[in-house]
Design a protein around this motif. Structure first.
Motif, PDB file in Angstrom:
ATOM      1  N   ILE B 264       0.839  -1.192  -0.007  1.00 23.85           N
ATOM      2  CA  ILE B 264       0.124  -0.159   0.013  1.00 23.85           C
ATOM      3  C   ILE B 264       0.993   1.336  -0.049  1.00 23.85           C
ATOM      4  O   ILE B 264       0.650   2.217  -0.826  1.00 23.85           O
ATOM      5  N   ALA B 265       2.163   0.900   0.803  1.00 22.79           N
ATOM      6  CA  ALA B 265       3.044   2.283   0.684  1.00 22.79           C
ATOM      7  C   ALA B 265       3.464   2.543  -0.308  1.00 22.79           C
ATOM      8  O   ALA B 265       3.789   3.702  -1.085  1.00 22.79           O
ATOM      9  N   GLU B 266       3.818   1.460  -1.282  1.00 19.52           N
ATOM     10  CA  GLU B 266       4.410   1.647  -2.505  1.00 19.52           C
ATOM     11  C   GLU B 266       3.448   2.135  -3.456  1.00 19.52           C
ATOM     12  O   GLU B 266       3.735   2.937  -4.314  1.00 19.52           O
ATOM     13  N   GLU B 267       2.253   1.582  -3.250  1.00 17.00           N
ATOM     14  CA  GLU B 267       1.134   2.413  -4.244  1.00 17.00           C
ATOM     15  C   GLU B 267       0.867   3.607  -4.050  1.00 17.00           C
ATOM     16  O   GLU B 267       0.491   4.373  -4.921  1.00 17.00           O
ATOM     17  N   ARG B 268       0.949   4.106  -2.849  1.00 21.75           N
ATOM     18  CA  ARG B 268       0.615   5.457  -2.443  1.00 21.75           C
ATOM     19  C   ARG B 268       1.749   6.613  -3.064  1.00 21.75           C
ATOM     20  O   ARG B 268       1.381   7.674  -3.870  1.00 21.75           O
ATOM     21  N   PHE B 269       2.690   5.914  -3.438  1.00 21.50           N
ATOM     22  CA  PHE B 269       4.091   6.574  -3.998  1.00 21.50           C
ATOM     23  C   PHE B 269       3.742   6.787  -5.362  1.00 21.50           C
ATOM     24  O   PHE B 269       3.852   7.687  -5.930  1.00 21.50           O
ATOM     25  N   THR B 270       3.602   5.677  -6.132  1.00 19.08           N
ATOM     26  CA  THR B 270       3.347   5.571  -7.371  1.00 19.08           C
ATOM     27  C   THR B 270       2.158   6.516  -7.846  1.00 19.08           C
ATOM     28  O   THR B 270       2.096   7.156  -8.882  1.00 19.08           O
ATOM     29  N   LEU B 271       1.076   6.454  -6.877  1.00 20.75           N
ATOM     30  CA  LEU B 271      -0.162   7.220  -7.330  1.00 20.75           C
ATOM     31  C   LEU B 271       0.101   8.737  -7.394  1.00 20.75           C
ATOM     32  O   LEU B 271      -0.147   9.490  -8.113  1.00 20.75           O
ATOM     33  N   ALA B 272       1.283   9.190  -6.251  1.00 19.62           N
ATOM     34  CA  ALA B 272       1.413  10.620  -6.159  1.00 19.62           C
ATOM     35  C   ALA B 272       2.051  10.969  -7.506  1.00 19.62           C
ATOM     36  O   ALA B 272       1.747  11.977  -8.186  1.00 19.62           O
ATOM     37  N   GLN B 273       3.214  10.028  -7.979  1.00 19.64           N
ATOM     38  CA  GLN B 273       3.699  10.438  -9.230  1.00 19.64           C
ATOM     39  C   GLN B 273       3.000  10.238 -10.623  1.00 19.64           C
ATOM     40  O   GLN B 273       3.033  11.408 -11.339  1.00 19.64           O
ATOM     41  N   LYS B 274       1.877   9.513 -10.363  1.00 21.74           N
ATOM     42  CA  LYS B 274       1.015   9.460 -11.577  1.00 21.74           C
ATOM     43  C   LYS B 274       0.299  10.828 -11.582  1.00 21.74           C
ATOM     44  O   LYS B 274      -0.166  11.330 -12.624  1.00 21.74           O
ATOM     45  N   TYR B 275      -0.421  11.285 -10.387  1.00 19.98           N
ATOM     46  CA  TYR B 275      -1.242  12.606 -10.597  1.00 19.98           C
ATOM     47  C   TYR B 275      -0.461  13.719 -10.319  1.00 19.98           C
ATOM     48  O   TYR B 275      -1.111  14.722 -10.176  1.00 19.98           O
ATOM     49  N   GLY B 276       0.806  13.602 -10.037  1.00 22.24           N
ATOM     50  CA  GLY B 276       1.591  15.013  -9.784  1.00 22.24           C
ATOM     51  C   GLY B 276       1.232  15.738  -8.764  1.00 22.24           C
ATOM     52  O   GLY B 276       1.171  16.869  -8.794  1.00 22.24           O
ATOM     53  N   TYR B 277       1.218  14.915  -7.519  1.00 21.37           N
ATOM     54  CA  TYR B 277       1.451  15.790  -6.376  1.00 21.37           C
ATOM     55  C   TYR B 277       2.592  15.442  -5.237  1.00 21.37           C
ATOM     56  O   TYR B 277       2.967  14.001  -5.558  1.00 21.37           O
ATOM     57  N   GLU B 278       2.881  16.044  -4.429  1.00 20.79           N
ATOM     58  CA  GLU B 278       4.054  15.691  -3.383  1.00 20.79           C
ATOM     59  C   GLU B 278       3.326  14.945  -2.331  1.00 20.79           C
ATOM     60  O   GLU B 278       2.241  15.306  -1.795  1.00 20.79           O
ATOM     61  N   LEU B 279       3.620  13.627  -2.115  1.00 14.84           N
ATOM     62  CA  LEU B 279       2.997  12.824  -1.201  1.00 14.84           C
ATOM     63  C   LEU B 279       3.482  13.331   0.200  1.00 14.84           C
ATOM     64  O   LEU B 279       4.598  13.262   0.571  1.00 14.84           O
ATOM     65  N   PRO B 280       2.342  13.783   0.943  1.00 15.21           N
ATOM     66  CA  PRO B 280       2.632  13.885   2.127  1.00 15.21           C
ATOM     67  C   PRO B 280       3.272  12.845   3.196  1.00 15.21           C
ATOM     68  O   PRO B 280       2.871  11.709   3.065  1.00 15.21           O
ATOM     69  N   ASP B 281       4.327  13.116   3.935  1.00 11.41           N
ATOM     70  CA  ASP B 281       4.873  12.290   4.933  1.00 11.41           C
ATOM     71  C   ASP B 281       4.158  12.014   5.966  1.00 11.41           C
ATOM     72  O   ASP B 281       3.889  12.852   6.784  1.00 11.41           O
ATOM     73  N   LEU B 282       3.563  10.614   6.263  1.00 10.30           N
ATOM     74  CA  LEU B 282       2.738  10.345   7.321  1.00 10.30           C
ATOM     75  C   LEU B 282       3.620  10.016   8.653  1.00 10.30           C
ATOM     76  O   LEU B 282       2.948  10.314   9.734  1.00 10.30           O
ATOM     77  N   SER B 283       4.522   9.696   8.612  1.00  6.00           N
ATOM     78  CA  SER B 283       5.488   9.340   9.457  1.00  6.00           C
ATOM     79  C   SER B 283       5.813  10.714  10.478  1.00  6.00           C
ATOM     80  O   SER B 283       6.086  10.598  11.777  1.00  6.00           O
ATOM     81  N   SER B 284       5.845  11.619  10.004  1.00  5.05           N
ATOM     82  CA  SER B 284       5.960  13.169  10.510  1.00  5.05           C
ATOM     83  C   SER B 284       4.916  13.966  10.936  1.00  5.05           C
ATOM     84  O   SER B 284       4.981  15.181  11.353  1.00  5.05           O
ATOM     85  N   ASP B 285       3.793  13.209  10.533  1.00 10.04           N
ATOM     86  CA  ASP B 285       2.615  14.051  10.785  1.00 10.04           C
ATOM     87  C   ASP B 285       1.932  14.221  12.084  1.00 10.04           C
ATOM     88  O   ASP B 285       2.169  13.131  12.728  1.00 10.04           O
ATOM     89  N   PRO B 286       1.542  15.203  12.666  1.00 11.63           N
ATOM     90  CA  PRO B 286       1.194  15.224  14.018  1.00 11.63           C
ATOM     91  C   PRO B 286      -0.306  14.427  14.185  1.00 11.63           C
ATOM     92  O   PRO B 286      -0.475  14.091  15.477  1.00 11.63           O
ATOM     93  N   GLN B 287      -0.964  14.128  13.169  1.00 12.35           N
ATOM     94  CA  GLN B 287      -2.207  13.243  13.185  1.00 12.35           C
ATOM     95  C   GLN B 287      -1.942  11.765  12.820  1.00 12.35           C
ATOM     96  O   GLN B 287      -2.720  11.247  12.389  1.00 12.35           O
TER      97      GLN B 287
END
Lengths: 184, 327
Positions: B264-287
């Protein structure tokens, strides 16, 4: 899916081997389990196993979160703020200048309703909950729509007792936006 | 039976004049003041005065509606008539009619019109009523849904604006792409069916989305948790999806709840590349804790486990744990 199909194929192979052997076969049938729910499933162990009961109150907070609210939640109150969905709070500064007032519904939405009769042959859009001078609202609404649809016949109708103004046709989104721009 | 009826009719015949005379005498006797006269002129008062004098309603003074009882015998001729109402000879007397729909040799209507199997078997297939991203955004904007809590079926149904009916083969909601361009909420949402652009819209804003299957019993429970708790039955274990749904819910592309989290993590990355947005980093997210909160595959409600029972038939709102303990 793959694991399931593997299971199936292995049982088929078993059947095949029995057949080839030619012996009187006690063929193990393919176990087709009908999709059961929790309550129809058989209990895993003997009844004596399930006698321990523990009362707990700590998890009540999760139950409370699952209960629906009894009243419609209050909408944000900052006047004239536009939200990402297009929903906007009313702005008293803007609408108080006008001779009419259109209040929001209990869910905080604009009271503009599209109705159709006679299998879609007759359509009207109605602005309800009008207070003040309905006639000026009818006139202004008619003028706005005529400007945008010069070739369409814009027929308006106002009902003072019913507190509504009605327009023939489907103009719901346009009227809603027009009212939002006026601050209602 | 006939005797009884005749008695009744005579009785009825007797009762009514009696009442009439009684009422008239009552009126003559009691109505001295004009006020009482005026009062008794009222239909309601007259009816009440009548009821006071009539006998008690019982099987003796009730009669069935004459139209409700059909006479067994056909009222024609001696013993029903020679031909019992039917004409001489032919199919009508002999009841040798052709099959229903037959049109004397012409191609019948039910064969003339061709079949169009667009919806054949639709009542047997799983359905997911739509919920658009725009509607979801409106719910969040009007504060009907709290984005700081995970959103699941129960949350959506508790708004009382959206609902689904498992009896119509509805298996949850399908989050549609209407409004995906203006979607701005950061949420942890769990739905039952979703497509790629919708996943992109949610993950672009820093949220997470999961697709999860609920079996029919779990659906009935989660669509109305308050009603379910009042039933007083133990919380069920959620069943695994049927064969034709396993492929979808084990697919990391659709963020299936049974899929491998690494994939799923891999797919999140590839989807961000496909749709052209910067994937927000979950590990450093306050929520992070909120966004990564997931139910167990066999769990129906957040925080509650299968096998637990809620004490039923109590007003659930305003019932504190202390009060519950005293019961």
């Amino acid at each position: 899916m793959n694991s399931l199909s593997l299971l199936r194929s292995s049982s088929r192979v078993l059947l095949g081997s029995f057949r080839n052997a030619g012996a009187e076969s006690i063929i193990a049938p393919v176990v087709s389990r009908r999709h059961k729910g929790y309550y129809k499933s058989s209990v895993e162990g003997p009844a004596e196993q399930y006698t321990e009961v523990e009362k707990s109150y700590v998890e009540w907070k999760f139950v409370e979160k699952l209960l629906p609210p009894k009243l419609v939640p209050e909408t944000p109150s900052d006047p004239g703020v536009v939200y990402p969905s297009g929903w906007k709070t009313p702005n008293p500064e803007e609408y108080s200048k006008l001779p009419y007032y259109i209040r929001r519904t209990k869910n905080g939405m604009l009271p503009v309703y599209y109705r159709s009769f006679n299998r879609g042959m007759f359509q009207t859009t109605r602005v309800r909950y009008v207070e003040g001078n309905v006639w000026i609202l009818e006139k202004e609404l008619g003028q706005y729509l005529k400007k945008n649809f010069p070739k369409q016949p814009i027929i308006t109708h106002a009902n003072e007792v019913g507190r509504y103004v009605q327009v023939r046709g489907d103009h719901e989104p346009m009227i809603k936006q027009w009212l939002l721009d006026k601050g209602f | 039976m006939l005797e009884f009826e005749s008695d009744l009719s005579t009785l009825v015949a007797i009762i009514i004049p009696c009442i009439h005379s009684y009422v008239s005498t009552y009126l003559e006797w009691s109505c001295t003041s004009k006020q009482i006269q005026m009062a008794l002129r009222n239909g309601t008062d007259r009816a009440l005065a009548l009821i006071r004098t009539l006998p008690r309603v019982s099987a003796f003074n009730l009669r069935p509606d004459p139209a409700s009882r059909a006479d067994g015998k056909r009222p024609r001729g001696q013993h029903g008539g020679r031909r019992h109402g039917y004409p001489q000879k032919g199919a009508k007397q002999r009841q040798t009619f052709p099959r229903l729909g037959f049109e004397n040799g012409a191609v019948p209507f039910y064969l003339r019109i061709p079949k169009e199997n667009y919806y054949k078997g639709h009542h047997l297939r799983r359905q997911y009523p739509p919920l658009s991203l725009h509607q979801l955004q409106t719910l969040i904007d009007t504060q009907r849904i709290n984005p700081s809590e995970p959103i699941d079926l129960a949350t959506i149904c508790n708004t009382k604006i959206f609902s689904f009916n498992p009896g119509y083969r509805h298996f949850g909601f399908h989050l549609t792409d209407d409004g995906m361009d203006t979607f701005q909420a950061k949420i942890n949402i769990e739905v039952q069916w979703v497509t790629e652009p919708v996943i992109a819209a949610i993950e672009k804003n820093g949220g997470t989305i999961t697709t999860a299957y609920y079996d029919v019993e779990s659906l009935w429970a989660i669509r109305d948790p308050e009603h379910f708790f009042q039933r007083g039955i133990p919380i069920m274990k959620r069943m695994l999806p049927p064969e034709d749904a396993v492929e979808y819910y084990t697919d990391p592309k659709f963020r299936g709840y049974l899929a491998d989290p690494e994939k799923i993590a891999e797919e999140r990355f590839t989807l961000a590349q496909k749709y052209g947005y910067e994937l927000p980093d979950l590990s450093s997210d306050p929520q992070k804790e909120l966004l990564l909160r997931r139910k167990d595959p066999k769990q129906v409600f957040f925080g509650l486990q299968p096998g637990w029972i809620l004490i039923p038939k109590l007003p659930l709102h305003g019932m504190s744990p202390k009060k519950l303990g005293s019961i």
